[in-house]
Design a protein around this motif. Structure first.
Motif, PDB file in Angstrom:
ATOM      1  N   VAL A  47       4.645 -26.674   2.972  1.00  0.00           N
ATOM      2  CA  VAL A  47       5.340 -25.478   3.450  1.00  0.00           C
ATOM      3  C   VAL A  47       6.388 -25.858   4.491  1.00  0.00           C
ATOM      4  CG1 VAL A  47       5.045 -23.272   4.632  1.00  0.00           C
ATOM      5  CG2 VAL A  47       3.353 -24.015   2.942  1.00  0.00           C
ATOM      6  N   THR A  48       6.054 -26.779   5.379  1.00  0.00           N
ATOM      7  CA  THR A  48       7.017 -27.221   6.405  1.00  0.00           C
ATOM      8  C   THR A  48       8.264 -27.830   5.763  1.00  0.00           C
ATOM      9  OG1 THR A  48       5.176 -27.645   7.916  1.00  0.00           O
ATOM     10  CG2 THR A  48       7.293 -28.657   8.450  1.00  0.00           C
ATOM     11  N   TRP A  49       8.045 -28.663   4.752  1.00  0.00           N
ATOM     12  CA  TRP A  49       9.184 -29.309   4.061  1.00  0.00           C
ATOM     13  C   TRP A  49      10.044 -28.270   3.349  1.00  0.00           C
ATOM     14  CZ3 TRP A  49      10.935 -29.685  -0.943  1.00  0.00           C
ATOM     15  CH2 TRP A  49      11.876 -30.667  -1.207  1.00  0.00           C
ATOM     16  N   VAL A  50       9.385 -27.322   2.657  1.00  0.00           N
ATOM     17  CA  VAL A  50      10.134 -26.282   1.934  1.00  0.00           C
ATOM     18  C   VAL A  50      10.956 -25.445   2.904  1.00  0.00           C
ATOM     19  CG1 VAL A  50       9.902 -24.182   0.567  1.00  0.00           C
ATOM     20  CG2 VAL A  50       8.535 -26.192  -0.010  1.00  0.00           C
ATOM     21  N   LYS A  51      10.342 -25.044   4.025  1.00  0.00           N
ATOM     22  CA  LYS A  51      11.074 -24.229   4.997  1.00  0.00           C
ATOM     23  C   LYS A  51      12.267 -24.996   5.579  1.00  0.00           C
ATOM     24  CE  LYS A  51       7.556 -20.971   6.578  1.00  0.00           C
ATOM     25  NZ  LYS A  51       6.793 -20.466   7.744  1.00  0.00           N
ATOM     26  N   ALA A  52      12.073 -26.286   5.830  1.00  0.00           N
ATOM     27  CA  ALA A  52      13.157 -27.090   6.407  1.00  0.00           C
ATOM     28  C   ALA A  52      14.366 -27.146   5.481  1.00  0.00           C
ATOM     29  CB  ALA A  52      12.650 -28.492   6.712  1.00  0.00           C
ATOM     30  N   HIS A  53      14.128 -27.191   4.176  1.00  0.00           N
ATOM     31  CA  HIS A  53      15.233 -27.250   3.222  1.00  0.00           C
ATOM     32  C   HIS A  53      15.733 -25.872   2.827  1.00  0.00           C
ATOM     33  CE1 HIS A  53      13.616 -31.341   2.894  1.00  0.00           C
ATOM     34  NE2 HIS A  53      14.776 -31.689   2.344  1.00  0.00           N
ATOM     35  N   TYR A  54      14.879 -24.871   2.965  1.00  0.00           N
ATOM     36  CA  TYR A  54      15.276 -23.519   2.539  1.00  0.00           C
ATOM     37  C   TYR A  54      16.045 -22.795   3.638  1.00  0.00           C
ATOM     38  CZ  TYR A  54      14.789 -18.610   1.178  1.00  0.00           C
ATOM     39  OH  TYR A  54      15.031 -17.306   0.868  1.00  0.00           O
ATOM     40  N   THR A  55      15.738 -23.058   4.884  1.00  0.00           N
ATOM     41  CA  THR A  55      16.388 -22.347   5.987  1.00  0.00           C
ATOM     42  C   THR A  55      17.899 -22.528   5.997  1.00  0.00           C
ATOM     43  OG1 THR A  55      14.370 -22.533   7.305  1.00  0.00           O
ATOM     44  CG2 THR A  55      16.406 -22.021   8.474  1.00  0.00           C
TER      45      THR A  55
ATOM     46  N   MET B 166      23.210 -15.637   3.646  1.00  0.00           N
ATOM     47  CA  MET B 166      23.169 -14.298   4.213  1.00  0.00           C
ATOM     48  C   MET B 166      24.545 -13.736   4.550  1.00  0.00           C
ATOM     49  SD  MET B 166      20.127 -13.316   3.968  1.00  0.00           S
ATOM     50  CE  MET B 166      20.182 -11.841   4.976  1.00  0.00           C
ATOM     51  N   PRO B 167      25.457 -14.493   5.178  1.00  0.00           N
ATOM     52  CA  PRO B 167      26.785 -13.916   5.456  1.00  0.00           C
ATOM     53  C   PRO B 167      27.601 -13.673   4.184  1.00  0.00           C
ATOM     54  CG  PRO B 167      26.354 -15.828   6.857  1.00  0.00           C
ATOM     55  CD  PRO B 167      25.310 -15.818   5.797  1.00  0.00           C
ATOM     56  N   ARG B 168      27.248 -14.306   3.090  1.00  0.00           N
ATOM     57  CA  ARG B 168      28.024 -14.195   1.847  1.00  0.00           C
ATOM     58  C   ARG B 168      27.277 -13.366   0.810  1.00  0.00           C
ATOM     59  NH1 ARG B 168      28.209 -19.134   4.128  1.00  0.00           N
ATOM     60  NH2 ARG B 168      30.267 -20.122   4.464  1.00  0.00           N
ATOM     61  N   TRP B 169      26.491 -12.405   1.245  1.00  0.00           N
ATOM     62  CA  TRP B 169      25.652 -11.660   0.322  1.00  0.00           C
ATOM     63  C   TRP B 169      26.457 -10.846  -0.680  1.00  0.00           C
ATOM     64  CZ3 TRP B 169      25.765  -6.379  -0.092  1.00  0.00           C
ATOM     65  CH2 TRP B 169      26.380  -5.662   0.961  1.00  0.00           C
ATOM     66  N   ARG B 170      27.650 -10.334  -0.293  1.00  0.00           N
ATOM     67  CA  ARG B 170      28.455  -9.547  -1.238  1.00  0.00           C
ATOM     68  C   ARG B 170      28.921 -10.418  -2.408  1.00  0.00           C
ATOM     69  NH1 ARG B 170      29.957  -7.556   3.811  1.00  0.00           N
ATOM     70  NH2 ARG B 170      29.698  -5.281   4.079  1.00  0.00           N
ATOM     71  N   THR B 171      29.399 -11.611  -2.078  1.00  0.00           N
ATOM     72  CA  THR B 171      29.867 -12.513  -3.137  1.00  0.00           C
ATOM     73  C   THR B 171      28.727 -12.906  -4.068  1.00  0.00           C
ATOM     74  OG1 THR B 171      31.526 -13.400  -1.621  1.00  0.00           O
ATOM     75  CG2 THR B 171      31.029 -14.696  -3.596  1.00  0.00           C
ATOM     76  N   LEU B 172      27.570 -13.249  -3.500  1.00  0.00           N
ATOM     77  CA  LEU B 172      26.428 -13.653  -4.326  1.00  0.00           C
ATOM     78  C   LEU B 172      25.907 -12.499  -5.170  1.00  0.00           C
ATOM     79  CD1 LEU B 172      24.506 -15.845  -1.715  1.00  0.00           C
ATOM     80  CD2 LEU B 172      25.874 -16.620  -3.650  1.00  0.00           C
ATOM     81  N   ALA B 173      25.894 -11.292  -4.589  1.00  0.00           N
ATOM     82  CA  ALA B 173      25.443 -10.130  -5.349  1.00  0.00           C
ATOM     83  C   ALA B 173      26.402  -9.839  -6.500  1.00  0.00           C
ATOM     84  CB  ALA B 173      25.313  -8.912  -4.438  1.00  0.00           C
TER      85      ALA B 173
ATOM     86  N   LEU C 136      19.385 -20.390   3.289  1.00  0.00           N
ATOM     87  CA  LEU C 136      19.311 -18.976   3.641  1.00  0.00           C
ATOM     88  C   LEU C 136      20.378 -18.610   4.679  1.00  0.00           C
ATOM     89  CD1 LEU C 136      17.582 -16.460   3.022  1.00  0.00           C
ATOM     90  CD2 LEU C 136      16.182 -17.038   4.998  1.00  0.00           C
ATOM     91  N   ASP C 137      20.568 -19.492   5.673  1.00  0.00           N
ATOM     92  CA  ASP C 137      21.592 -19.239   6.688  1.00  0.00           C
ATOM     93  C   ASP C 137      22.993 -19.195   6.078  1.00  0.00           C
ATOM     94  OD1 ASP C 137      19.638 -19.170   8.602  1.00  0.00           O
ATOM     95  OD2 ASP C 137      19.857 -21.277   9.186  1.00  0.00           O
ATOM     96  N   TRP C 138      23.235 -20.036   5.064  1.00  0.00           N
ATOM     97  CA  TRP C 138      24.533 -20.031   4.399  1.00  0.00           C
ATOM     98  C   TRP C 138      24.719 -18.803   3.518  1.00  0.00           C
ATOM     99  CZ3 TRP C 138      25.679 -20.032  -0.817  1.00  0.00           C
ATOM    100  CH2 TRP C 138      26.996 -20.243  -1.168  1.00  0.00           C
TER     101      TRP C 138
END
Length: 542
Positions: free
Chosen positions: A518-526, A533-540, A529-531
Motif C-alpha cells: 500500500v505504501t508503494w502504491v500510494k507513493a506512485h499514485y499520489t 486533479m487540476p486537469r479534470w475538465r480535459t480528462l473528463a 493524482l496531483d497532476w
C-alpha cells in the motif's frame, strides 16, 4: 436500523460468532447432501402418449390416431403446447404444461381427456397409453449386453436376456423411469404358410391368424367340489415351444381336424429389424436407462452400478455387461470439478491480494470468513427453493467471489485505519476499542449497502426471463444475489464482531503502519493524482 444491527453485533459478538459457526457447519452438511447435475432441470411438465399401430403407414397414423388424440388435449387446464410425431406404426403426442403444474396433476388431466379421445378413434384402433415420467436430461446411462469374446452367444439370446432379465432388474431400481433395449434380435414364433395347403383346405390367412391367436390362451372352467374340497379347473393353453404351436387346431374339414402343422411350417426366428445396436464395432444390445425427474443422478448411478455388478455375476456363460459407454455422472463430475476448481482458485487469489494490501494476518482471516459464510447462505437458499448444485448455480457463486469479500474488506480496512490512528494518539486521548470499531463500521455502512444494492439491481432482469431461458439462468442469478446479500449481512454483523474479537486493543508497533504494498502504491499514485486533479475538465472530455 443498520446502526442498531452493528451495535448489537458488537455487544453480542459471542452469539453472532456462534451463529456464524453453526451456519457454516449446517451449510457444509447441506452441500454434501444436495442433488448435483450438469444443468438445472429444463423439462417442462410433459406427458407423452404413445400408440402402437402395427402395419399402419405414417399418413394413416397421423389421420386416424395422432390428430384425434392431439385435438382432445388442446384447451386442457394448464396445457401450453401440444406436439406430435407420426411414424410407421407409432404415434407420439407430447402434452406440455405450464412450469408450475405438478407432473402428477398433469397426468391426471391427460388421463381424463384421453377417455374422450379413445371414443373418437376408429374401431379396432389401439388405445393410446401414457409413457413413464421422464426428463429431457433423463438419459443418464447406456450399457451394452454383448459377447464376452470367449464364447459365442446368439443375438436372440442376448436380446431375450436383455428384455426379460436385465431390463426388469434395472427397472426395479428406485429412480429409474424407463429402460429401452436397442439392437439384437427379438425372438418370435414364425408361421410360414403353405399356399397349396391353404387352397386345398379352403382356409384364408385371416382364419389361420385368428386360430394362432386363440391357441395360446388359457381358460377357466370353475370349481369341482369333491370330498369337501374345491378343485380349480382350468385349461392350460399357454404355448411353451414351437411343437405346442404345431398342434394348434385351425379348423375341421369333413370331420377331420386341421392342425397348424398341416398347412404351415413353424420356426423360431428373429423379428423384422428396424434398427441395430453395437459396441466397439461388434453387435450388442444397448440399454438406454432414463431417470425420473428429481432423481439424484450421482446417487442413482451408484445404485445402478451395484445392481449391474450383481447382474453380471448371474449372466449366462458367454455374456457380459459393459457399463462404461455413456455415463451422465461422468459429465457431471467433470463439470462440477471444473467450477469448484474455479471457486478454489478465485478464493486463493482474493485472499492473496487481500493479504498483500492489508498486511495483517488477523485482518485477512476476518475478510476471508465472508467467503464461506456467503456461499453456504446461497446453498441454503438454493436448497429451500428446491434447486440443485450445477454449473449455473456454482458459476453464479464463482462470479460472486470477488464481490463477496468487497463489503468485508472495506469494513476491515477502515477499522484497521481507525485503530492505527487511535494507537498513534497519546494514551490519555485514545478512545475505547469497541467505540473505535463501531465508529469505523458506521462510516462505511452506507457505501457498502449502496454498492451491494447496485450490483444486485444489475442482475434483476434475469429474474424476469421466462421459459427455458429463465429456468437456465435464474439459478445463476439467485446464487449470485443471495451470496452477495449474505456478504452484506456478514459485513454488518460478523465482520465487526470478529474485529472486536481478533484485533488487538492496542495495535502493536509493527502493525501501526500500512503495509509495504500500500505504501508503494500510494507513493506512485499520489503524483499522478496531483497532476490529474487540476486537469479534470480535459480528462473528463477525453
Amino acid at each position: 436500523m443498520l446502526d442498531r444491527i452493528i451495535r448489537t453485533s458488537l455487544n453480542q459478538r459471542f452469539i453472532v460468532l456462534l451463529a456464524a459457526a453453526i451456519m457454516l457447519v449446517w451449510g457444509g452438511w447441506t452441500a454434501t447432501r444436495m442433488q448435483v447435475d450438469v444443468l438445472p432441470d429444463l423439462t417442462a411438465p410433459t406427458v407423452t402418449l404413445g400408440t402402437e399401430a402395427h402395419g399402419m403407414a405414417p399418413q394413416e397414423v397421423e389421420r386416424l390416431i395422432t390428430q384425434p388424440v392431439e385435438s382432445s388435449m388442446l384447451g386442457a387446464a394448464g396445457v401450453r403446447r401440444v406436439r406430435s410425431t407420426s411414424h410407421v406404426g407409432l404415434s407420439l403426442v407430447h402434452v406440455e404444461f405450464d412450469w408450475d403444474v405438478p407432473i402428477l396433476q398433469a397426468r391426471q388431466v391427460v388421463s381424463e381427456r384421453l377417455q374422450t379421445a379413445v371414443a373418437s378413434l376408429p374401431p379396432g384402433t389401439p388405445t393410446p397409453v401414457m409413457l413413464p415420467i421422464s426428463s429431457i436430461m433423463g438419459e443418464i446411462m447406456f450399457v451394452a449386453l454383448e459377447n464376452d469374446g470367449a464364447t459365442s452367444v446368439d443375438s436372440m439370446e442376448l436380446r431375450a436376456q436383455a428384455d426379460w432379465e436385465v431390463r426388469r432388474r434395472l427397472l426395479a431400481v428406485p429412480g429409474v423411469s424407463q429402460v429401452i433395449p436397442i439392437g439384437g434380435e427379438v425372438r418370435q414364433y414364425q408361421v410360414l404358410l403353405k399356399v397349396d395347403r391353404l387352397l386345398a383346405t379352403r382356409l384364408t390367412a385371416e382364419e389361420v391368424a385368428e386360430a394362432v391367436k386363440k391357441s395360446g390362451e388359457s381358460s377357466s372352467a370353475g370349481f369341482l367340489v369333491h370330498g369337501g374340497q374345491e378343485h380349480l379347473i382350468h385349461g392350460i393353453g399357454r404355448l411353451q415351444s414351437a411343437a405346442d404351436l404345431e398342434q394348434a387346431l385351425v379348423a375341421r374339414r369333413d370331420g377331420q381336424p386341421i392342425r397348424l402343422r398341416d398347412i404351415a411350417e413353424i420356426t423360431v426366428g428373429p423379428a423384422l429389424k428396424r434398427g441395430e445396436g453395437s459396441h466397439n464395432g461388434k453387435p450388442a444390445v444397448i440399454l438406454a436407462i432414463q431417470k425420473q425427474p428429481g432423481a439424484n443422478t450421482l446417487e442413482l448411478t451408484k445404485r445402478l452400478d451395484k445392481v449391474m455388478d450383481e447382474i453380471q455375476t448371474a449372466l449366462p456363460q458367454g455374456m457380459k455387461l459393459e457399463k462404461n459407454i455413456f455415463r451422465q455422472a461422468s459429465f457431471i463430475q467433470v463439470a462440477i470439478r471444473n467450477v469448484v476448481d474455479a471457486l478454489r482458485d478465485g478464493t486463493i487469489l482474493v485472499l492473496v491480494i487481500v493479504g498483500l494490501f492489508l498486511a495483517h494476518k488477523r485482518a485477512t482471516i476476518i475478510t476471508a470468513v465472508a467467503v464461506p459464510l456467503s456461499l453456504v447462505a446461497a446453498i441454503l437458499v438454493l436448497r429451500a427453493f428446491g434447486a440443485t448444485l450445477n454449473t449455473m448455480t456454482l458459476g453464479g457463486m464463482a462470479l460472486a467471489i470477488g464481490d463477496l469479500v468487497d463489503d468485508a474488506i472495506v469494513d476491515v480496512e477502515n477499522v484497521l485505519r481507525r485503530l492505527r490512528e487511535n494507537a498513534a494518539k497519546a494514551v490519555e486521548h485514545r478512545k475505547p476499542f469497541l467505540q473505535v470499531v463501531y465508529k469505523a463500521s458506521m462510516e462505511i455502512r452506507s457505501s457498502i449497502v449502496y454498492a451491494t444494492a447496485i450490483i444486485v439491481v444489475v442482475f434483476a432482469p434475469i429474474f424476469f426471463l421466462t421459459g427455458v431461458e429463465g429456468r437456465l439462468l435464474q439459478p445463476l442469478g439467485i446464487a449470485f444475489t443471495v451470496a452477495l446479500g449474505a456478504s452484506l449481512l456478514v459485513a454488518l454483523t460478523v465482520t465487526p464482531a470478529m474485529c472486536a474479537w481478533l484485533l488487538p486493543h492496542d495495535l502493536e508497533a509493527k502493525h501501526s503502519h500500512e503495509g509495504k504494498v500500500v505504501t508503494w502504491v500510494k507513493a506512485h499514485y499520489t503524483p499522478v493524482l496531483d497532476w490529474a486533479m487540476p486537469r479534470w475538465r480535459t480528462l473528463a472530455g477525453l
